[in-house]
Scaffold this motif. Structure first.
Motif, PDB file in Angstrom:
ATOM      1  N   LEU A   1      -9.915  -0.228   4.077  1.00  0.00           N
ATOM      2  CA  LEU A   1      -9.718   0.365   2.757  1.00  0.00           C
ATOM      3  C   LEU A   1      -8.296   0.924   2.632  1.00  0.00           C
ATOM      4  N   ALA A   2      -7.843   1.601   3.675  1.00  0.00           N
ATOM      5  CA  ALA A   2      -6.477   2.142   3.678  1.00  0.00           C
ATOM      6  C   ALA A   2      -5.456   1.002   3.628  1.00  0.00           C
ATOM      7  N   TYR A   3      -5.755  -0.089   4.312  1.00  0.00           N
ATOM      8  CA  TYR A   3      -4.842  -1.233   4.302  1.00  0.00           C
ATOM      9  C   TYR A   3      -4.737  -1.838   2.905  1.00  0.00           C
ATOM     10  N   ASP A   4      -5.861  -1.942   2.187  1.00  0.00           N
ATOM     11  CA  ASP A   4      -5.819  -2.468   0.824  1.00  0.00           C
ATOM     12  C   ASP A   4      -5.025  -1.549  -0.099  1.00  0.00           C
TER      13      ASP A   4
ATOM     14  N   ILE B   1      -0.112  -0.713  -3.205  1.00  0.00           N
ATOM     15  CA  ILE B   1       1.032   0.155  -3.500  1.00  0.00           C
ATOM     16  C   ILE B   1       2.341  -0.528  -3.115  1.00  0.00           C
ATOM     17  N   LYS B   2       2.359  -1.156  -1.958  1.00  0.00           N
ATOM     18  CA  LYS B   2       3.573  -1.830  -1.506  1.00  0.00           C
ATOM     19  C   LYS B   2       3.890  -3.033  -2.394  1.00  0.00           C
ATOM     20  N   GLY B   3       2.874  -3.719  -2.904  1.00  0.00           N
ATOM     21  CA  GLY B   3       3.097  -4.855  -3.794  1.00  0.00           C
ATOM     22  C   GLY B   3       3.649  -4.446  -5.141  1.00  0.00           C
ATOM     23  N   VAL B   4       3.244  -3.288  -5.631  1.00  0.00           N
ATOM     24  CA  VAL B   4       3.716  -2.813  -6.935  1.00  0.00           C
ATOM     25  C   VAL B   4       5.131  -2.288  -6.833  1.00  0.00           C
TER      26      VAL B   4
ATOM     27  N   THR C   1      10.748   0.712   3.084  1.00  0.00           N
ATOM     28  CA  THR C   1       9.651  -0.103   3.598  1.00  0.00           C
ATOM     29  C   THR C   1       9.249   0.354   4.993  1.00  0.00           C
ATOM     30  N   SER C   2      10.211   0.658   5.813  1.00  0.00           N
ATOM     31  CA  SER C   2       9.915   1.159   7.156  1.00  0.00           C
ATOM     32  C   SER C   2       9.163   2.484   7.097  1.00  0.00           C
ATOM     33  N   LEU C   3       9.552   3.365   6.174  1.00  0.00           N
ATOM     34  CA  LEU C   3       8.842   4.640   6.022  1.00  0.00           C
ATOM     35  C   LEU C   3       7.410   4.429   5.566  1.00  0.00           C
ATOM     36  N   TRP C   4       7.200   3.502   4.606  1.00  0.00           N
ATOM     37  CA  TRP C   4       5.833   3.191   4.179  1.00  0.00           C
ATOM     38  C   TRP C   4       5.013   2.655   5.355  1.00  0.00           C
ATOM     39  N   ASP C   5       5.609   1.772   6.160  1.00  0.00           N
ATOM     40  CA  ASP C   5       4.908   1.216   7.324  1.00  0.00           C
ATOM     41  C   ASP C   5       4.531   2.315   8.320  1.00  0.00           C
TER      42      ASP C   5
ATOM     43  N   PHE D   1       1.671   4.332   6.953  1.00  0.00           N
ATOM     44  CA  PHE D   1       0.406   3.611   7.094  1.00  0.00           C
ATOM     45  C   PHE D   1      -0.093   3.650   8.533  1.00  0.00           C
ATOM     46  N   LEU D   2       0.796   3.442   9.476  1.00  0.00           N
ATOM     47  CA  LEU D   2       0.381   3.476  10.881  1.00  0.00           C
ATOM     48  C   LEU D   2      -0.114   4.863  11.293  1.00  0.00           C
ATOM     49  N   LEU D   3       0.550   5.909  10.818  1.00  0.00           N
ATOM     50  CA  LEU D   3       0.087   7.270  11.120  1.00  0.00           C
ATOM     51  C   LEU D   3      -1.290   7.540  10.511  1.00  0.00           C
TER      52      LEU D   3
END
Length: 177
Positions: A23-26, A31-34, A42-46, A49-51
């Protein structure tokens, strides 16, 4: 020694953890697609997400079996993630996309409501005075910096002043009613 009942309980919690990670991945994917970011963002978003995924995994492991890692714990995460991807993913991604679009539309409408009074100020207060100022500048330049302004200029200034005062008095009368 752990009972089979306890192992099934831990496995089911980790399956739920895998579903929550899916669910978190979706959410992350929508969000990343929009927001199509590049580079450092992008690195910060990644990393975020990993955290978040790490926090979900640690929560599932510690809430089910107090941090004891077994092979069926990892299998539970994988099974939960793949069940989510095969069954719920398309529906959830469409729902997240719809929610994100609704939020963006609400923010856009809200910003219009905030900007509307500013536009009002610009068109009815700032703009007329800037026009008067520009008019006065051109008249002063044309009169070659004379000490007294021409009579027509003073008459125009009085006319604009009376219009502004009448408009303000009219607004006060409306507010009283």
């Amino acid at each position: 020694m752990e009972t089979v009942h306890f192992q099934v309980y831990v496995f089911s919690i980790t399956v739920y953890g895998g579903i929550i990670i899916g669910l978190a991945y979706d959410m992350y994917r929508v969000i990343k697609g929009v927001h199509r970011t590049k580079g450092m963002i992008t690195s910060l978003w990644d990393i975020l997400f990993l955290l978040m995924t790490l926090m979900i995994a640690v929560w599932a492991i510690f809430s089910s079996n107090y941090g004891d890692l077994r092979i069926y714990v990892f299998i539970g995460f994988v099974v939960g993630f793949f069940l989510y991807e095969k069954i719920i993913s398309k529906i959830a991604a469409a729902l997240f996309s719809y929610i994100l679009q609704s939020i963006r539309a609400a923010v856009k409408r809200g910003s219009r409501l905030i900007i509307l009074p500013l536009r009002f100020l610009w068109y009815f207060i700032v703009r007329p005075f800037s026009k008067i100022r520009e008019y006065l500048k051109t008249k002063i330049i044309k009169t070659k910096k004379k000490a007294l302004l021409p009579k027509k200029l003073l008459r125009d200034a009085k006319k604009y002043y009376k219009l502004i005062i009448k408009r303000d008095n009219h607004k006060e009368d409306e507010q009283r009613l």
